[in-house]
Scaffold this active site. Structure first.
Site, PDB file in Angstrom:
ATOM      1  N   HIS A 308     138.085  39.636   5.938  1.00  0.00           N
ATOM      2  CA  HIS A 308     137.316  40.672   5.226  1.00  0.00           C
ATOM      3  C   HIS A 308     137.994  40.930   3.889  1.00  0.00           C
ATOM      4  CE1 HIS A 308     135.213  44.446   4.447  1.00  0.00           C
ATOM      5  NE2 HIS A 308     134.385  44.089   5.415  1.00  0.00           N
ATOM      6  N   ASP A 365     130.982  41.443  12.246  1.00  0.00           N
ATOM      7  CA  ASP A 365     130.012  40.421  12.666  1.00  0.00           C
ATOM      8  C   ASP A 365     130.468  39.588  13.852  1.00  0.00           C
ATOM      9  OD1 ASP A 365     129.535  40.303   9.250  1.00  0.00           O
ATOM     10  OD2 ASP A 365     127.923  40.773  10.646  1.00  0.00           O
TER      11      ASP A 365
HETATM   12  C1  SDX Z   1     130.622  41.644   6.040  1.00  0.00           C
HETATM   13  O1  SDX Z   1     132.321  43.913   1.985  1.00  0.00           O
HETATM   14  C2  SDX Z   1     131.953  44.416   3.122  1.00  0.00           C
HETATM   15  O2  SDX Z   1     132.271  45.555   3.411  1.00  0.00           O
HETATM   16  C3  SDX Z   1     131.111  43.497   4.010  1.00  0.00           C
HETATM   17  C4  SDX Z   1     130.787  44.047   5.387  1.00  0.00           C
HETATM   18  C5  SDX Z   1     129.842  45.228   5.299  1.00  0.00           C
HETATM   19  O3  SDX Z   1     129.807  46.030   6.236  1.00  0.00           O
HETATM   20  O4  SDX Z   1     129.039  45.269   4.291  1.00  0.00           O
HETATM   21  O5  SDX Z   1     131.960  44.450   6.045  1.00  0.00           O
HETATM   22  C6  SDX Z   1     130.050  43.005   6.229  1.00  0.00           C
HETATM   23  O6  SDX Z   1     130.158  40.946   5.173  1.00  0.00           O
HETATM   24  C7  SDX Z   1     131.808  41.201   6.866  1.00  0.00           C
HETATM   25  C8  SDX Z   1     132.350  39.783   6.469  1.00  0.00           C
HETATM   26  C9  SDX Z   1     131.457  38.737   7.133  1.00  0.00           C
HETATM   27  N1  SDX Z   1     131.793  37.393   6.687  1.00  0.00           N
HETATM   28  C10 SDX Z   1     132.404  36.482   7.481  1.00  0.00           C
HETATM   29  O7  SDX Z   1     132.803  36.728   8.625  1.00  0.00           O
HETATM   30  C11 SDX Z   1     132.521  35.088   6.868  1.00  0.00           C
HETATM   31  C12 SDX Z   1     133.931  34.527   7.155  1.00  0.00           C
HETATM   32  N2  SDX Z   1     134.877  35.301   6.372  1.00  0.00           N
HETATM   33  C13 SDX Z   1     135.287  34.711   5.067  1.00  0.00           C
HETATM   34  O8  SDX Z   1     134.206  34.108   4.401  1.00  0.00           O
HETATM   35  C14 SDX Z   1     136.122  35.697   4.259  1.00  0.00           C
HETATM   36  O9  SDX Z   1     137.068  36.234   5.099  1.00  0.00           O
HETATM   37  C15 SDX Z   1     135.420  36.814   3.518  1.00  0.00           C
HETATM   38  C16 SDX Z   1     134.388  36.324   2.588  1.00  0.00           C
HETATM   39  C17 SDX Z   1     134.811  37.787   4.475  1.00  0.00           C
HETATM   40  C18 SDX Z   1     136.503  37.545   2.712  1.00  0.00           C
HETATM   41  O10 SDX Z   1     137.016  36.623   1.862  1.00  0.00           O
HETATM   42  P1  SDX Z   1     138.148  37.021   0.771  1.00  0.00           P
HETATM   43  O11 SDX Z   1     138.615  38.397   0.896  1.00  0.00           O
HETATM   44  O12 SDX Z   1     137.614  36.597  -0.547  1.00  0.00           O
HETATM   45  O13 SDX Z   1     139.312  36.157   1.250  1.00  0.00           O
HETATM   46  P2  SDX Z   1     139.631  34.809   0.590  1.00  0.00           P
HETATM   47  O14 SDX Z   1     138.413  33.945   0.581  1.00  0.00           O
HETATM   48  O15 SDX Z   1     140.342  35.078  -0.700  1.00  0.00           O
HETATM   49  O16 SDX Z   1     140.622  34.177   1.659  1.00  0.00           O
HETATM   50  C19 SDX Z   1     142.006  34.493   1.645  1.00  0.00           C
HETATM   51  C20 SDX Z   1     142.631  33.378   2.459  1.00  0.00           C
HETATM   52  C21 SDX Z   1     142.186  31.996   1.999  1.00  0.00           C
HETATM   53  O17 SDX Z   1     143.231  31.085   2.336  1.00  0.00           O
HETATM   54  P3  SDX Z   1     144.291  30.662   1.141  1.00  0.00           P
HETATM   55  O18 SDX Z   1     143.432  30.099   0.005  1.00  0.00           O
HETATM   56  O19 SDX Z   1     144.986  31.926   0.765  1.00  0.00           O
HETATM   57  O20 SDX Z   1     145.167  29.618   1.792  1.00  0.00           O
HETATM   58  O21 SDX Z   1     142.182  33.494   3.827  1.00  0.00           O
HETATM   59  C22 SDX Z   1     141.420  32.330   4.161  1.00  0.00           C
HETATM   60  C23 SDX Z   1     140.994  31.681   2.865  1.00  0.00           C
HETATM   61  O22 SDX Z   1     140.803  30.290   3.035  1.00  0.00           O
HETATM   62  N3  SDX Z   1     140.284  32.803   4.942  1.00  0.00           N
HETATM   63  C24 SDX Z   1     139.852  32.228   6.065  1.00  0.00           C
HETATM   64  C25 SDX Z   1     138.778  33.017   6.502  1.00  0.00           C
HETATM   65  N4  SDX Z   1     138.590  34.023   5.642  1.00  0.00           N
HETATM   66  C26 SDX Z   1     139.523  33.890   4.677  1.00  0.00           C
HETATM   67  N5  SDX Z   1     140.272  31.119   6.725  1.00  0.00           N
HETATM   68  C27 SDX Z   1     139.576  30.808   7.855  1.00  0.00           C
HETATM   69  N6  SDX Z   1     138.541  31.512   8.357  1.00  0.00           N
HETATM   70  C28 SDX Z   1     138.120  32.629   7.694  1.00  0.00           C
HETATM   71  N7  SDX Z   1     137.097  33.333   8.178  1.00  0.00           N
END
Ligand code: SDX
Length: 427
Positions: A308, A365
């Site tokens: 998140h 989710d």
């Molecule tokens: C919702 O904003 C809100 O409040 C949203 C929400 C709401 O109520 O409106 O809470 C609802 O949208 C919840 C989120 C639902 N999405 C998912 O579950 C999709 C999977 N999650 C990822 O796509 C991700 O975690 C995000 C998009 C939710 C957040 O991404 P960030 O904060 O931009 O994190 P990032 O992409 O910068 O990742 C940081 C690191 C990265 O690794 P490094 O480059 O540092 O090595 O964490 C890794 C990412 O690759 N990472 C994950 C991951 N999420 C982040 N690795 C594996 N699996 C994941 N799910």
């Protein structure tokens, strides 16, 4: 490009390098950079808005480090335990919990405005039967702006409130019809003897030719899902609504924009993606392979429902939903292997250094799809349910934005394109 600090850069161009700092009631303070460009010809660069407060808001507070979520100051756990969605929607819109009289008036108003104009029902016929419900909702909600554009005066507070009530009132029939249309079943109308959650369930699952009795356990579990998804401060879809609203656009069109943004798998579309992911994993034995793939930079696979932008601790909503999922499965006497895979996946992932280091935990989710599927929702309706609930938050932010007047939102950019050049002279 050398890294410079604000005060060093500003002192180069002016002798006043002070920038005011604004304190909120909770959470981080904010450097007020509104005059950064006008006074110092400097822009702040923050793609993804990781360090940017786009507005002041009094609706919802999220403390991602401590897993705290407050709606108008009330903890989400207490509201999920003791409130109901209509009371929460009133709280989000008006700022205070309603007394019994105000709650009844609000419920009656929603009942007056929960029917769709018969002509709106013809919009559905324009979609293919296999259209995704979110595609239909974007279209139908946007089309509502054609029905209310002339009778709505955005400058009038009562007219704005009525638009918000119409959106919350009509969304259940819009969402249910996006499903019944896909299976060719005539749409049932709302039954104003029922509460909001029960009404949606009877429109969603009831046939027009027979009585439908709503299971009170499922209605309550669904009402909790609506409460948990109602708002979440400046998330992507709410920010989309606010940006659209800042131009003075019709509120129905603004909410349609929010629905479009929510549909993305990185946002509200994640609940649908979680079920597909758990399905693909298939068995507990395959979990280690999935975790390995999620950690592999060269693999686009991510653990959907994990991570998140704000929560770097447990999303307080995921705990409540996990409990509701277990209750629903037990009540229905169902044993869903997906729940076991999800619980096992969480246990393994949160002990893994990769997820610990990046503070990746289950979000709202991760478990919601398991519960919705047990209740009979098709996977492609999961995000439509999220949109149904989030309408309360979107309209609350829309109303709040109308009270402040910072004008149209217009972000700037760091231009990295070609410098001035001229069209080649004709030979
Ligand atoms: C919702 O904003 C809100 O409040 C949203 C929400 C709401 O109520 O409106 O809470 C609802 O949208 C919840 C989120 C639902 N999405 C998912 O579950 C999709 C999977 N999650 C990822 O796509 C991700 O975690 C995000 C998009 C939710 C957040 O991404 P960030 O904060 O931009 O994190 P990032 O992409 O910068 O990742 C940081 C690191 C990265 O690794 P490094 O480059 O540092 O090595 O964490 C890794 C990412 O690759 N990472 C994950 C991951 N999420 C982040 N690795 C594996 N699996 C994941 N799910």
């Amino acid at each position: 490009m050398t890294l410079k600090y604000i005060n060093a850069v500003i002192s180069d161009v002016s002798n006043d390098n002070s920038l005011p700092v604004l304190d909120g009631n909770l959470g981080p303070s904010a450097v007020d950079i509104q005059t950064l460009y006008s006074r110092h010809s400097l822009l702040a660069f923050d793609p993804g808005f990781r360090s940017t407060a786009s507005c002041k808001s009094a609706i919802t507070f999220v403390d991602g480090d401590n897993g705290v979520l407050l709606y108008r100051g009330y903890p989400i756990e207490e509201l999920a335990d003791s409130s109901n969605f209509i009371e929460v929607a009133y709280l989000l819109m008006r700022g205070e919990l309603p007394d019994a009289k105000s709650l009844k008036e609000f419920q009656d108003l929603l009942h007056q405005h929960n029917l769709l104009h018969e002509q709106i029902m013809t919009f559905y016929r324009g979609f293919r039967r296999d259209a995704h419900p979110m595609a239909i909702m974007v279209g139908v909600v946007g089309a509502l702006s054609a029905f209310y554009h002339d009778v709505m005066d955005i400058s009038d507070a009562d007219s704005r409130y009525l638009a918000a009530v119409r959106l919350i009132g009509k969304m259940p029939m819009i969402a249910a019809a996006s499903y019944t249309y896909s299976i060719g079943r005539p749409q049932r109308y709302p039954n104003n003897k029922l509460d909001y959650a029960s009404n949606f369930l009877q429109m969603m699952f009831g046939s027009p030719v027979m009585e439908y009795t709503v299971d009170p356990v499922l209605a309550r579990a669904f009402d909790v899902i609506l409460i948990l998804h109602a708002d979440h401060e400046q998330n992507a879809s709410t920010s989309t609504v606010r940006l659209a609203a800042s131009s003075g656009a019709n509120p129905f069109a603004c909410i349609a924009a929010g629905i479009a943004s929510l549909w993305g798998p990185a946002h509200g579309g994640a609940n649908e993606a979680v079920l597909k992911m758990l399905n693909d994993i298939g068995t507990v034995e395959n979990i280690p392979k999935a975790v390995t793939r999620a950690k592999d930079k060269n693999d686009s696979f991510r653990l959907m429902g994990f991570g998140h932008r704000i929560y770097k601790n447990f999303d307080p909503r995921s705990r409540v939903i996990q409990e509701q999922a277990k209750k629903v499965l037990a009540h229905l006497g169902k044993d869903d292997p997906m729940l076991e895979i999800a619980i096992r996946l969480e246990e393994i992932a949160i002990k893994d250094e990769y997820f610990i280091e990046r503070k990746l935990y289950p979000n709202v989710d991760f478990y919601s799809g398991i519960m919705l599927r047990a209740m009979g929702f098709p996977v492609n309706m999961f995000t439509a349910v999220f949109a149904l609930a989030r309408t309360a938050g979107w309209v609350s932010h829309w109303l709040e934005l109308q009270e402040e007047s910072h004008g149209i939102d217009r972000p700037r950019q760091l231009y990295v394109g070609k410098p001035l050049r001229h069209y080649p002279a004709k030979k």
